[in-house]
Design a protein around this motif. Sequence first.
Motif, PDB file in Angstrom:
ATOM      1  N   GLY A 137       0.853  -1.092   0.015  1.00  0.00           N
ATOM      2  CA  GLY A 137      -0.039   0.010   0.189  1.00  0.00           C
ATOM      3  C   GLY A 137       0.846   1.269  -0.130  1.00  0.00           C
ATOM      4  N   ILE A 138       2.134   1.244  -0.409  1.00  0.00           N
ATOM      5  CA  ILE A 138       2.914   2.358  -0.493  1.00  0.00           C
ATOM      6  C   ILE A 138       3.065   2.669  -1.922  1.00  0.00           C
ATOM      7  N   GLY A 139       2.441   4.000  -1.959  1.00  0.00           N
ATOM      8  CA  GLY A 139       2.716   4.506  -3.785  1.00  0.00           C
ATOM      9  C   GLY A 139       3.891   5.215  -3.683  1.00  0.00           C
ATOM     10  N   GLY A 140       4.485   5.414  -4.956  1.00  0.00           N
ATOM     11  CA  GLY A 140       5.842   6.033  -5.091  1.00  0.00           C
ATOM     12  C   GLY A 140       6.104   7.312  -4.700  1.00  0.00           C
ATOM     13  N   GLY A 141       4.916   8.140  -4.584  1.00  0.00           N
ATOM     14  CA  GLY A 141       5.167   9.309  -4.083  1.00  0.00           C
ATOM     15  C   GLY A 141       4.656   9.607  -2.450  1.00  0.00           C
ATOM     16  N   ASP A 142       4.628   8.424  -1.804  1.00  0.00           N
ATOM     17  CA  ASP A 142       4.252   8.482  -0.333  1.00  0.00           C
ATOM     18  C   ASP A 142       5.458   8.710   0.568  1.00  0.00           C
ATOM     19  N   THR A 143       5.215   9.516   1.458  1.00  0.00           N
ATOM     20  CA  THR A 143       6.163   9.821   2.587  1.00  0.00           C
ATOM     21  C   THR A 143       5.731   8.739   3.527  1.00  0.00           C
ATOM     22  N   LEU A 144       6.883   7.960   4.079  1.00  0.00           N
ATOM     23  CA  LEU A 144       6.840   7.179   5.226  1.00  0.00           C
ATOM     24  C   LEU A 144       7.008   7.886   6.463  1.00  0.00           C
ATOM     25  N   VAL A 145       6.353   7.353   7.707  1.00  0.00           N
ATOM     26  CA  VAL A 145       6.755   7.785   8.863  1.00  0.00           C
ATOM     27  C   VAL A 145       6.906   6.368   9.676  1.00  0.00           C
ATOM     28  N   PHE A 146       8.011   6.304  10.552  1.00  0.00           N
ATOM     29  CA  PHE A 146       8.250   5.257  11.262  1.00  0.00           C
ATOM     30  C   PHE A 146       8.595   5.654  12.680  1.00  0.00           C
ATOM     31  N   VAL A 147       7.994   4.952  13.622  1.00  0.00           N
ATOM     32  CA  VAL A 147       8.593   5.353  15.047  1.00  0.00           C
ATOM     33  C   VAL A 147       9.327   4.065  15.212  1.00  0.00           C
ATOM     34  N   ILE A 148      10.479   4.381  15.726  1.00  0.00           N
ATOM     35  CA  ILE A 148      11.300   3.282  16.138  1.00  0.00           C
ATOM     36  C   ILE A 148      11.920   3.456  17.520  1.00  0.00           C
ATOM     37  N   ASP A 149      11.985   2.143  18.212  1.00  0.00           N
ATOM     38  CA  ASP A 149      12.396   2.253  19.443  1.00  0.00           C
ATOM     39  C   ASP A 149      13.719   1.450  19.420  1.00  0.00           C
ATOM     40  N   ILE A 150      14.851   1.871  19.989  1.00  0.00           N
ATOM     41  CA  ILE A 150      16.078   1.084  19.568  1.00  0.00           C
ATOM     42  C   ILE A 150      16.593   0.357  20.857  1.00  0.00           C
ATOM     43  N   ILE A 151      16.371  -0.957  20.655  1.00  0.00           N
ATOM     44  CA  ILE A 151      16.300  -1.966  21.873  1.00  0.00           C
ATOM     45  C   ILE A 151      17.706  -2.101  22.355  1.00  0.00           C
ATOM     46  N   SER A 152      18.582  -2.728  21.065  1.00  0.00           N
ATOM     47  CA  SER A 152      19.997  -2.874  21.553  1.00  0.00           C
ATOM     48  C   SER A 152      20.926  -2.750  20.230  1.00  0.00           C
ATOM     49  N   THR A 153      22.136  -2.715  20.631  1.00  0.00           N
ATOM     50  CA  THR A 153      23.257  -2.390  19.353  1.00  0.00           C
ATOM     51  C   THR A 153      24.366  -3.292  19.603  1.00  0.00           C
ATOM     52  N   ARG A 154      24.917  -3.910  18.795  1.00  0.00           N
ATOM     53  CA  ARG A 154      26.181  -4.762  18.991  1.00  0.00           C
ATOM     54  C   ARG A 154      27.302  -4.398  17.634  1.00  0.00           C
TER      55      ARG A 154
END
Length: 136
Positions: free
Chosen positions: A119-136
């Motif tokens: 459902g993502i069109g070529g002109g669509d702006t996406l919004v993400f909410v991102i929770d960073i849980i860990s990194t290594r």
Amino acid sequence: MSESTMPSVNAEFGATPAIEFPTETAPAGLKSVEIVEGDGPVVRKGDTVTVNYHGVVWGKQTPFDSSFERHQPASFGIGVGQVIKGWDQTVPGHNVGSRLVVSIPPEYGYGSRGVPQAGIGGGDTLVFVIDIISTR
């Protein structure tokens, strides 16, 4: 950049995101706001990061993809081309425990083709909410 052009999101790390859009039109360019500042290690390019994320098309409420709804965080290399450019350019530099809201125009997302099956069109702006849980 005025914060008012970005969606407001509940500032509660780990909670399913609730997104409110201030305008019908997305801001131009790649935008990122840290809603909750974590106190864990800093994510660096080349790290493997584990996150929970919730992705919607600007102005819509129903996510096209949400690890929160699956109750299954995702892990991937960051800053190395494994995910869309908008993620590679905004997640590094933030601490574990942070919640970000990122507005990603097509050139930093899936390009002019979009992802029609999601459902993502070529002109669509996406919004993400991102929770960073860990990194290594």
